[in-house]
Enzyme design. Structure first.
Site, PDB file in Angstrom:
ATOM      1  N   ARG A  19       4.580  40.296   1.766  1.00  0.00           N
ATOM      2  CA  ARG A  19       4.345  39.445   2.717  1.00  0.00           C
ATOM      3  C   ARG A  19       5.550  38.272   3.258  1.00  0.00           C
ATOM      4  O   ARG A  19       6.077  37.662   2.386  1.00  0.00           O
ATOM      5  CB  ARG A  19       2.955  38.554   2.688  1.00  0.00           C
ATOM      6  CG  ARG A  19       2.649  38.042   4.057  1.00  0.00           C
ATOM      7  CD  ARG A  19       1.381  37.436   4.352  1.00  0.00           C
ATOM      8  NE  ARG A  19       0.745  37.662   5.261  1.00  0.00           N
ATOM      9  CZ  ARG A  19      -0.357  36.896   5.979  1.00  0.00           C
ATOM     10  NH1 ARG A  19      -0.507  35.760   5.368  1.00  0.00           N
ATOM     11  NH2 ARG A  19      -0.897  37.388   7.146  1.00  0.00           N
ATOM     12  N   GLY A  59      -7.808  37.149   9.448  1.00  0.00           N
ATOM     13  CA  GLY A  59      -8.108  36.256   8.522  1.00  0.00           C
ATOM     14  C   GLY A  59      -9.457  35.467   9.040  1.00  0.00           C
ATOM     15  O   GLY A  59     -10.562  35.865   8.384  1.00  0.00           O
ATOM     16  N   GLN A  67      -2.623  38.748  -3.960  1.00  0.00           N
ATOM     17  CA  GLN A  67      -1.664  38.220  -3.464  1.00  0.00           C
ATOM     18  C   GLN A  67      -1.004  37.394  -4.655  1.00  0.00           C
ATOM     19  O   GLN A  67      -1.661  36.323  -5.058  1.00  0.00           O
ATOM     20  CB  GLN A  67      -1.857  37.517  -2.206  1.00  0.00           C
ATOM     21  CG  GLN A  67      -0.452  37.032  -1.760  1.00  0.00           C
ATOM     22  CD  GLN A  67      -0.586  36.132  -0.609  1.00  0.00           C
ATOM     23  OE1 GLN A  67      -1.255  34.933  -0.625  1.00  0.00           O
ATOM     24  NE2 GLN A  67       0.176  36.397   0.457  1.00  0.00           N
ATOM     25  N   TYR A 106       6.734  29.102   0.726  1.00  0.00           N
ATOM     26  CA  TYR A 106       6.558  29.013  -0.735  1.00  0.00           C
ATOM     27  C   TYR A 106       8.021  29.461  -1.479  1.00  0.00           C
ATOM     28  O   TYR A 106       8.891  29.823  -0.672  1.00  0.00           O
ATOM     29  CB  TYR A 106       5.446  29.572  -1.127  1.00  0.00           C
ATOM     30  CG  TYR A 106       4.217  28.949  -0.697  1.00  0.00           C
ATOM     31  CD1 TYR A 106       3.705  27.535  -0.759  1.00  0.00           C
ATOM     32  CD2 TYR A 106       3.254  29.766   0.267  1.00  0.00           C
ATOM     33  CE1 TYR A 106       2.578  27.107  -0.295  1.00  0.00           C
ATOM     34  CE2 TYR A 106       1.980  29.121   0.988  1.00  0.00           C
ATOM     35  CZ  TYR A 106       1.809  27.892   0.648  1.00  0.00           C
ATOM     36  OH  TYR A 106       0.710  27.385   1.045  1.00  0.00           O
ATOM     37  N   PRO A 123      -4.898  37.621   3.378  1.00  0.00           N
ATOM     38  CA  PRO A 123      -5.045  36.614   2.449  1.00  0.00           C
ATOM     39  C   PRO A 123      -5.392  34.905   2.872  1.00  0.00           C
ATOM     40  O   PRO A 123      -4.808  34.596   3.726  1.00  0.00           O
ATOM     41  CB  PRO A 123      -3.464  36.536   1.791  1.00  0.00           C
ATOM     42  CG  PRO A 123      -2.675  37.016   2.793  1.00  0.00           C
ATOM     43  CD  PRO A 123      -3.344  37.880   3.760  1.00  0.00           C
ATOM     44  N   LEU A 124      -6.434  34.805   2.125  1.00  0.00           N
ATOM     45  CA  LEU A 124      -7.032  33.228   2.639  1.00  0.00           C
ATOM     46  C   LEU A 124      -7.398  32.407   1.523  1.00  0.00           C
ATOM     47  O   LEU A 124      -8.238  32.722   0.725  1.00  0.00           O
ATOM     48  CB  LEU A 124      -8.148  33.704   3.539  1.00  0.00           C
ATOM     49  CG  LEU A 124      -8.025  34.373   4.618  1.00  0.00           C
ATOM     50  CD1 LEU A 124      -9.149  35.309   5.199  1.00  0.00           C
ATOM     51  CD2 LEU A 124      -7.349  33.549   5.786  1.00  0.00           C
ATOM     52  N   THR A 125      -6.622  31.419   1.368  1.00  0.00           N
ATOM     53  CA  THR A 125      -6.791  30.410   0.304  1.00  0.00           C
ATOM     54  C   THR A 125      -8.065  29.591   0.587  1.00  0.00           C
ATOM     55  O   THR A 125      -8.416  28.970   1.542  1.00  0.00           O
ATOM     56  CB  THR A 125      -5.495  29.378   0.228  1.00  0.00           C
ATOM     57  OG1 THR A 125      -4.408  30.054  -0.447  1.00  0.00           O
ATOM     58  CG2 THR A 125      -6.101  28.074  -0.867  1.00  0.00           C
TER      59      THR A 125
HETATM   60  C1  LIG Z   1      -7.849  28.970   5.371  1.00  0.00           C
HETATM   61  C2  LIG Z   1      -6.577  29.631   5.541  1.00  0.00           C
HETATM   62  C3  LIG Z   1      -6.195  30.129   4.184  1.00  0.00           C
HETATM   63  C4  LIG Z   1      -4.834  30.854   4.091  1.00  0.00           C
HETATM   64  N1  LIG Z   1      -4.192  31.147   3.134  1.00  0.00           N
HETATM   65  C5  LIG Z   1      -3.094  32.037   2.902  1.00  0.00           C
HETATM   66  C6  LIG Z   1      -2.928  32.603   1.669  1.00  0.00           C
HETATM   67  O1  LIG Z   1      -3.135  32.246   0.540  1.00  0.00           O
HETATM   68  N2  LIG Z   1      -1.758  33.439   1.645  1.00  0.00           N
HETATM   69  C7  LIG Z   1      -1.058  33.876   2.942  1.00  0.00           C
HETATM   70  O2  LIG Z   1      -0.208  34.507   2.804  1.00  0.00           O
HETATM   71  N3  LIG Z   1      -1.759  33.537   4.012  1.00  0.00           N
HETATM   72  C8  LIG Z   1      -2.764  32.441   4.097  1.00  0.00           C
HETATM   73  N4  LIG Z   1      -3.265  32.262   5.254  1.00  0.00           N
HETATM   74  C9  LIG Z   1      -2.685  32.771   6.369  1.00  0.00           C
HETATM   75  C10 LIG Z   1      -3.410  33.855   6.804  1.00  0.00           C
HETATM   76  O3  LIG Z   1      -3.455  35.121   6.143  1.00  0.00           O
HETATM   77  C11 LIG Z   1      -3.439  34.379   8.377  1.00  0.00           C
HETATM   78  O4  LIG Z   1      -2.163  34.859   8.691  1.00  0.00           O
HETATM   79  C12 LIG Z   1      -3.987  33.373   9.409  1.00  0.00           C
HETATM   80  O5  LIG Z   1      -4.914  32.930   9.081  1.00  0.00           O
HETATM   81  C13 LIG Z   1      -3.858  33.926  10.716  1.00  0.00           C
HETATM   82  O6  LIG Z   1      -4.789  35.107  11.121  1.00  0.00           O
HETATM   83  P1  LIG Z   1      -6.138  34.796  11.576  1.00  0.00           P
HETATM   84  O7  LIG Z   1      -5.748  34.314  13.052  1.00  0.00           O
HETATM   85  O8  LIG Z   1      -6.861  36.090  11.847  1.00  0.00           O
HETATM   86  O9  LIG Z   1      -6.888  33.989  10.936  1.00  0.00           O
HETATM   87  C14 LIG Z   1      -4.238  31.274   5.596  1.00  0.00           C
HETATM   88  C15 LIG Z   1      -4.903  31.003   6.643  1.00  0.00           C
HETATM   89  C16 LIG Z   1      -6.268  30.105   6.642  1.00  0.00           C
HETATM   90  C17 LIG Z   1      -6.807  29.687   7.904  1.00  0.00           C
END
Ligand SMILES: Cc1cc2nc3c(=O)[nH]c(=O)nc-3n(C[C@H](O)[C@H](O)[C@H](O)COP(=O)(O)O)c2cc1C
Length: 340
Positions: free
Chosen positions: A205, A296, A78, A158, A3-5
């Site tokens: 999660r 991510g 999510q 959260y 999940p990525l905001t």
């Molecule tokens: C830009 C961004 C937005 C994110 N948004 C969320 C989100 O909406 N929900 C969530 O559970 N985690 C969020 N995360 C955490 C990611 O899901 C992930 O755990 C984190 O990026 C580490 O993984 P990676 O090294 O593969 O990027 C976000 C991370 C980044 C970098």
């Protein structure tokens, strides 16, 4: 895909063409977990975050789901309630509710620039019930719009993690105090959502020991007691999966919780070092730390990441300054392999 905001939904919170294209581009990953999406307007945590609070927002998501399905992918929405992690200049001036009236000691980006997090109001039991019903209604809307499942966001400081955390939750009723009581709301939400849409469509999660949003879970015994009772109570539901964000997926905590959950485990250890790499993900799977790894940032930058990892091709570098920007730049313009 983790999940990525990305905050590209505008003030309406309705996914539009740009979001349809972004998710379509990444469908080859297999299973996408969407960015955190608010179940109700008061729970919106970021300017530009999409919602699943209204039928119009669900209709926008339906276009995303259809696009991903047309490419052969699966997609899980999510559901994220920001709890105290918001501001009146983000959630349209609505009340900000949390387990206790304790603010996050930090600032957030609002429509009027950076501002300190406000002190939230402690939820009444009626408000706790209403928040649970918002999760259920959001999950129903998502499934009716064609999502393959929903992920309840219990991580990253959260609302749900605020209930789990002894620092954020100082209630003296049945939702605070003991580990059992602090886990109660999360168990109730996940159980109610599973009853509404089917446990096989529901994931959770969590991020024990991740200090995001001032949750300060530093006492390992308390973490194990709190998350242990949580997974013990979730086990009989038969959820689709448990997703855990933790710096040491092979370590005692994650593996103990995995054993007690006794279902599919997804891990991600990214925020503790560099971004998830092919080597790291492979190592975690080969060492049987989990059933799957969510990825991510590498997927932000590489829509065709599976092809690149399979073929050992070079990767595009992510542009973090555009993670949360509006518009297509740094969003849908990362090149595919043939064009790279
Ligand atoms: C830009 C961004 C937005 C994110 N948004 C969320 C989100 O909406 N929900 C969530 O559970 N985690 C969020 N995360 C955490 C990611 O899901 C992930 O755990 C984190 O990026 C580490 O993984 P990676 O090294 O593969 O990027 C976000 C991370 C980044 C970098």
């Amino acid at each position: 895909m983790a999940p990525l905001t990305r905050v590209r939904a505008g003030s309406s919170g309705i996914p539009g063409d740009l979001m349809v294209e972004y998710y379509r581009q990444r469908a080859s990953v297999g299973m996408i977990i969407t960015e955190g999406t608010y179940p109700d307007h008061a729970s919106q945590g970021y300017v530009g975050e999409p919602g699943i609070a209204t039928d119009e927002q669900a209709a926008g998501w339906q276009r995303v789901f259809e696009a991903v399905h047309a490419e052969g992918g699966r997609i899980v929405l999510q559901i994220m309630h920001a709890g105290r992690g918001t501001h009146p200049d983000i959630n349209g001036g609505r009340r900000i509710l949390a387990p206790s009236a304790i603010a996050i000691d930090n600032k957030t980006f609002t429509e009027k620039g950076e501002q300190p997090y406000p002190v939230p109001e402690a939820m009444t039991t009626a408000e706790i019930r209403a928040a649970l019903e918002d999760f259920v209604a959001a999950a129903r809307r998502a499934i009716e719009a064609g999502a393959d499942g929903v992920e309840i966001h219990g991580a990253n400081g959260y609302l749900l993690q605020e209930f789990l955390s002894p620092a954020a939750n100082q209630r003296t009723d049945g939702y605070g105090g003991s580990p059992q009581n602090r886990a109660r709301f999360v168990v109730e939400v996940v159980t109610a959502v599973a009853q509404a849409v089917g446990a096989e469509r529901v994931g959770l999660r969590i991020s024990p020991e991740v200090d995001l949003g001032d949750v300060f879970e530093t006492d390992r015994d308390d973490v194990l007691a709190t998350y242990g009772t949580l997974v013990d109570q979730l086990r009989p539901l038969g959820l689709a999966y448990l997703s855990m964000l933790h710096g040491d997926p092979g370590g005692d905590l994650v593996q103990e919780l995995r054993r007690r959950f006794d279902g599919k485990l997804i891990v991600n250890s990214g925020p503790f070092g560099g971004q998830t790499t092919r080597e790291q993900a492979l190592q975690q799977i080969e060492a049987d730390h989990a059933d799957a790894v969510v990825v991510g940032r590498a997927l932000i930058a590489n829509p065709d990441l599976v092809e690149r990892w399979q073929g050992g091709h070079p990767e595009n570098e992510p542009r973090p300054e555009l993670f949360y920007g509006p518009g297509a730049e740094g969003y849908t313009d990362y090149p595919f392999l043939e064009a790279a």
